[in-house]
Scaffold this motif. Structure first.
Motif, mmCIF file in Angstrom:
data_model
loop_
_atom_site.group_PDB
_atom_site.id
_atom_site.type_symbol
_atom_site.label_atom_id
_atom_site.label_comp_id
_atom_site.label_asym_id
_atom_site.label_seq_id
_atom_site.Cartn_x
_atom_site.Cartn_y
_atom_site.Cartn_z
ATOM 1 N N ARG A 52 40.799 -37.373 0.275
ATOM 2 C CA ARG A 52 39.781 -38.345 0.694
ATOM 3 C C ARG A 52 39.614 -38.314 2.209
ATOM 4 O O ARG A 52 38.499 -38.341 2.721
ATOM 5 N N ALA A 53 40.722 -38.239 2.939
ATOM 6 C CA ALA A 53 40.647 -38.176 4.399
ATOM 7 C C ALA A 53 39.899 -36.917 4.860
ATOM 8 O O ALA A 53 39.094 -36.966 5.792
ATOM 9 N N ARG A 56 36.066 -37.490 3.923
ATOM 10 C CA ARG A 56 35.374 -38.691 4.418
ATOM 11 C C ARG A 56 34.340 -38.381 5.500
ATOM 12 O O ARG A 56 33.191 -38.786 5.404
ATOM 13 N N LYS A 60 30.262 -38.628 5.034
ATOM 14 C CA LYS A 60 29.506 -39.596 5.820
ATOM 15 C C LYS A 60 28.352 -38.908 6.556
ATOM 16 O O LYS A 60 27.231 -39.424 6.590
ATOM 17 N N HIS A 65 29.290 -40.889 -0.062
ATOM 18 C CA HIS A 65 30.502 -41.716 -0.053
ATOM 19 C C HIS A 65 31.607 -41.019 -0.837
ATOM 20 O O HIS A 65 31.336 -40.348 -1.830
ATOM 21 N N VAL A 66 32.854 -41.212 -0.401
ATOM 22 C CA VAL A 66 34.027 -40.714 -1.116
ATOM 23 C C VAL A 66 34.794 -41.927 -1.618
ATOM 24 O O VAL A 66 35.183 -42.788 -0.836
ATOM 25 N N ILE A 86 32.543 -38.045 -5.113
ATOM 26 C CA ILE A 86 31.598 -38.088 -4.004
ATOM 27 C C ILE A 86 30.283 -38.544 -4.614
ATOM 28 O O ILE A 86 29.800 -37.947 -5.582
#
Length: 182
Positions: A52-53, A56, A60, A65-66, A86
């Protein structure tokens, strides 16, 4: 689980499923049946958090969006909880993310759940029209990327530790399997 779950008779409806509310277990709805799994392991959660990091910022930038561990409504009565998705614009207060809003779905393969992720969910996600499916092996971090072709997924790439997965869709990002592992 609550007594209401164990006392329930017959197939579950979406309304009954959603009435369960938030639980500490992952409770998914598959065609009237509940599928319950224990909480993910720390290794699983580390991989999910690192992925996710990594995604992200690029998401964006792409206006996407994640999200981790959200209900995804594939069709009436079919609501899995993927490890990560996503999405495009969504209603953040709705109980479900609609499959039409999901660009990529990711499952981190748990040893106890491998068949569900590799067969059942793969079939259901493809049938729902989700373009990309990413499977991650917990032990090695290997990444298996699939793209929808017709009604099924086909292998787009397989990335082992020491290699790099380069995504151009739905986001532009490079992922190194070893960066996801604890």
């Amino acid at each position: 689980m609550t007594v209401a779950v164990f006392d329930h008779e017959g197939p579950w409806t979406e309304e009954e499923y959603l009435a369960l509310g938030e639980t500490s277990q992952r409770v998914e709805l598959f065609d009237g049946s509940l599928h319950v799994t224990p909480a993910p392991t720390p290794r699983h959660q580390n991989i999910s958090g690192e992925l996710r990091a990594t995604l992200r910022g690029p998401a964006k930038e792409a206006g996407l969006h994640v999200l981790e561990g959200v209900n995804v409504r594939l069709r009436p009565g079919r609501i899995p909880i993927p490890d990560l998705v996503i999405t495009g614009p969504i209603d953040f207060d709705a109980p479900n993310v609609e499959a039409a809003d999901v660009h990529l779905v990711c499952e981190i393969i748990s040893p106890s759940n491998a068949a569900t992720d590799k067969v059942l969910k793969m079939h259901y996600y493809a049938a729902a029209g989700i373009e990309w499916y990413l499977l991650i092996e917990q032990a090695s971090g290997a990444l298996h990327l699939y793209r929808k072709r017709g009604r099924h997924y086909v292998v787009e790439s397989a990335t082992e530790p020491g290699q790099v997965l380069v995504l151009n869709e739905p986001v532009k990002v490079t992922i190194r399997p070893e960066d996801l592992l604890p």
